[in-house]
Design a protein around this motif. Sequence first.
Motif: not given
Length: 573
Positions: A64, A1, A461, A4, A41-46, A38
């Motif tokens: 995301n 991540m 989570s 990415k 994670q919110s912006r790029f996890s998917s 964090e």
Amino acid sequence: MLEKFLNYLKDVSLENEYREELESIFPDKAHLDSAQLEEIQSRFSSELSFGTGGVRGLMGAGTNRINLPTIRKVTNALGQAAKELTKGQMIAVVGYDTRINSKKFAEHAASVLLDQGFKVWISSTPSPTPFLCFAMRRLGASCGIIITASHNPKKYNGLKAYDNQGGQIVEAWDKRIAELILESPLIMRPPSSPIANADLIPSEIEEEFVLNACSFLPLNTKSNLFPKIMYTPFHGTGGALVARIFKKAEVPLLLSASQSVMDGNFPTCPRPNPEEIRSYASVIADAMQSDARYILANDPDADRIGLVAEQKGYINELGNRWKLMTGNDLASLTLDYLAKTRPMSGSIITTIVTSDFLSAVARKHQLGVIKTLTGFKNIANSMNRLADIGDQYVFSAEESYGILIDGRLRDKDGVSSSVFVAKMLQDIESKGMSVWDAISDLQQSTGCFYNDLVNLEDPSSTGLEKFNRFMKELRTMDLSSFWGLPVVSRQDYLVGSTTHSDGRITPLLDREDDLAKAMPIPTSNVLKFYLDDNSFIAFRPSGTEPKLKIYIQSCTSLEHLRHLEQKVRAFLV
């Protein structure tokens, strides 16, 4: 991540505005604290999940998020799918609402489609979704795009994707688009075609839409007097076109002074949702000052419709007597008025979680009932099938304030519905009744229906896992011991069958009135339990978010409805 994120940041195709946004949030990428990790994670996890006819999310930089790279990736996939799945000249219609960045995103999408060789029609101003869907069918579009996040708060935006029928994409389309998005590079190159190469949607199509909306109104009415009705577009797109239709129909209309200005910041209603009474606080004040008896509302893209009226003895959470009618009751009243003023044979279409009140009204008028999964994209699919087999379409609606009268469209229409509801209000008033009296009067012939919706969210989570586990537990429960309630059947839409209390298992079909034409309802993770008095409890989790919707119906009383709700909440604690 993290890799990415870094690749995204250094990609030469990323616009400077997003690079600057990320650089300001993460100035020292070698030393990231927990809060910054964090945020990454919110912006790029998917990637933003492609579903419900398109994508929707917070605006900003990241995979995301809704931004120019996301818009062009989804648009490119839609255009390519249209080329694969349709024939003839490639034509696209693009429109947008009043939200922040909507026009910019729409013009960007139009440029992508121009690069792909499409003839592109684009709206000249923020326009209602129903009008744009009308334009898609009128102009013979191979596909369509509307930039909107419907009734979400101002930080959100989205892209609704439409097929060559002018409906939100389903089946082969959404699967192929999702595949093409996955095959795309992290960031696609920006389009090169200038927006000037797109043509504006002809103004005469607006006039056709206005005339079409008026064509469904009853010709002869008992009274020429109308109650005072105030309209609010919640700072969205509906105001000008709704006012124009009411004028053409010679129906008086007051416009909310506080909420009729187009403004993507939604200053008077941070959540511009016609399903929530708090959104009406400002327009209620306008209505009280103008002595209006009713409030009609559209959400910002004007595909949903809400109705608010005073009720004696009722106090809402705002501390006044104005009550928001449920989408179930409004749809049922509207169908009854339509069937009485325009008698016809045929079928209505609704969803598996909509109140049985609507189905009862349809049967009262000898109309067939077709049920499908939640969402107007599924209703549109059923409409296409009706047309294929030569059956007559009459009406469609779902509990979330969506109504469609015109069978030539393929998405809900809050604009045309507004003037039809206004004529219905005139008819109700001419009989000396309130709308609340009208519901009670109608239920004298259909039976009583009380419905409510419980929305549960768990942002932790483990929230998504929690609700999925809950659904598995429900599937294993013995019907005879379901919270002490007298359950007679469990409808499991994931497997497509109903289990009855006597042990029988029957298939879930979309219609009961004509089994020769019935089809299996598409599968979905929904469970619906019917009780011995025709009450029901239906559970529908989100497939991608930690959310669970619980639809409850009582056929006994409001007290019984609250009892069922308490049972549900107690089990979930």
